[in-house]
Write an enzyme that holds these catalytic residues in place. Sequence first.
Site, short mmCIF file in Angstrom:
data_model
loop_
_atom_site.label_atom_id
_atom_site.label_comp_id
_atom_site.label_asym_id
_atom_site.label_seq_id
_atom_site.Cartn_x
_atom_site.Cartn_y
_atom_site.Cartn_z
N GLY A 54 4.58 -29.69 -19.00
CA GLY A 54 5.66 -29.02 -18.30
C GLY A 54 5.42 -27.35 -18.34
O GLY A 54 7.16 -27.32 -17.72
N CYS A 55 5.42 -26.68 -18.78
CA CYS A 55 6.16 -25.26 -19.55
C CYS A 55 5.19 -24.45 -18.73
O CYS A 55 3.83 -24.61 -18.93
CB CYS A 55 6.02 -25.85 -20.76
SG CYS A 55 7.10 -27.14 -21.38
N GLN A 56 5.45 -23.53 -18.46
CA GLN A 56 4.79 -22.46 -18.13
C GLN A 56 3.88 -21.69 -19.32
O GLN A 56 1.89 -21.32 -18.96
CB GLN A 56 5.28 -21.27 -17.34
CG GLN A 56 4.04 -20.37 -16.10
CD GLN A 56 5.35 -18.83 -15.88
OE1 GLN A 56 5.35 -18.01 -16.06
NE2 GLN A 56 5.43 -19.55 -14.33
N SER A 57 4.61 -21.83 -20.84
CA SER A 57 4.30 -21.23 -21.91
C SER A 57 3.59 -22.18 -22.71
O SER A 57 4.62 -23.47 -22.03
CB SER A 57 4.88 -19.73 -21.98
OG SER A 57 6.11 -20.57 -22.71
#
Lengths: 140, 409
Positions: A51-54
């Site tokens: 759930g994180c872009q990075s």
Amino acid sequence: MATINETQDELIEEFGLFEDWADKYEYLIDLGKKLSPMNEAFKTEENVIKGCQSKVWLHAEKHGDHIVFFADSEAIIVKGMISMLIRVLSNHTPAEIMQADLYFIDQIGMAQHLAQTRSNGLVAMVKQMKNYAVAFNAMA
Amino acid sequence: MAEKFDIEQVRKDFPILDQQVNGAPLVYFDNAATTQKPQMVIDALNHYYTRDNANIHRGLHTLAERATTGYELTRKKLKDFLNAESTDQIIFTSGTTAGINLVAQTYGRANFSKGDIILVSNLEHHSNIVPWQMIAEEKGAEVQVIPVDEAGILDMKAYVELLDTKRVKFVAVNHVSNAIGTINPIAYIIEQAHRVGAKVLIDGAQSVAHFEIDVQALDIDFLAFSAHKLFGPTGVGVLYGKRALLEAMPPYQGGGEMIKEVSFASTTYNELPYKFEAGTPNIADVYAFGFALDYLKSLPKNAVWEQEKALLDYATEQLMQIDGLRIVGQAPEKIAVVSFVIDGVHPQDIGVLLDKFGVAIRTGHHCAQPLMARYELVGTCRASFAFYNTKSEIDLFVKALKRTITMLS
Ligand SMILES: Cc1ncc(COP(=O)(O)O)c(C=O)c1O
């Protein structure tokens, strides 16, 4: 050892010193840079928070009654956020972590950014840290 | 109509552009994700709900008549916009994704069989990959990939070789890459596919806003795109298809509108285009979309392209001067998109900080993970321009970017 709320109050005070958003971000970036490095062995797919872009890795261990968190991220602002979460939650008991009310997020004056963007994964990080607490609590 | 491209006036036509974001003037460089809407489109939506709203086609009353006329007028405008043979070949969907899925689930289901090859390119958006994987899996067909080189250009030699050596049934490629801006040689791609009897779907999501497409001249079998990337509302897409193909295809979804007669013994389907428009469509947004097409037509010919080309050249030149910045996608034929990475800096950090300076760009994998994997990148920063952007906005962006890099290093 400071309580969770004492540490939160400290953070609120530290961020209170900056008026400009840019200074706050620079401080956050600085916190990110200073986060103690995570053992490469813990950077496994299993430890990746979804759930994180990075990419964000989170690992937890039980030291005595306390949980100690280790984390890292490819993105420095995210790393700054984890660094704050670790400062607040690490070295506390599962019960304390489970019950923690993380009010500092709203009060350091970056809530708009920190809370709103789903892609920065803050919510997912908090959830994962609390999940560890629940799991360790169940094992105890 | 003004013959000269009047940028001041054009910017006024897009009211959203005139605002402050985080205390700075908005610089909107995320046009590849979605474009802004001219006042005419906003007014049309308002007008529709204020005056004309009714369900279309079967109503006998005046409002139903007006709503139907408005909806069908957009179809007529699209026929002209694409130079399609007839309005029957213009099918309204909810977007590019929906159009591609429609073709995969109907044409694909009826025509693909075990061992068939469906070619996609390494430049595709996930929505032009996954629908093909889904139907391929169901049918025992296989999805293979047209490779892309370091600069972002599709390898046409490899493509022709695939066509000549494999049982290629279908080719699905984008006209323009959303992630890096490459304009693909679709005329050649289509001609070669047809030479071996394969059909072609062109994902036009990123091209329709930038230049004209003549579906007949290009001999396109299927073309899908989204209104929201063409200055129109969200929730509307267009699927064009050749008549013979569309007629032979089974319907997609069943329901109202798409039938001729229904009984429990048997049902007959409606004619084109209604066969593929089951249920009450997005009438208001289709109607308003027609005004976006009118707006584009009102701009002086070639102005859009020239303005965007100037922006692309200027941005490229400015960005190249930044230490450690590398532009991903350097094809000579590109739309006004600059994808870039900066040594030692994660794109997400750039995106977050630029936003604080009022600059909207996109960071991440741009729904093109196979392309990111090809370049061994976690993602890029992408600035994408529209004709309403200006060089002074690029200056603001570059200044903010430099400041951002300083903050991060
Ligand atoms: C090349 C390309 N194809 C398909 C799509 C999907 O469009 P939509 O989400 O409007 O269906 C996009 C949107 O980003 C795109 O850029």
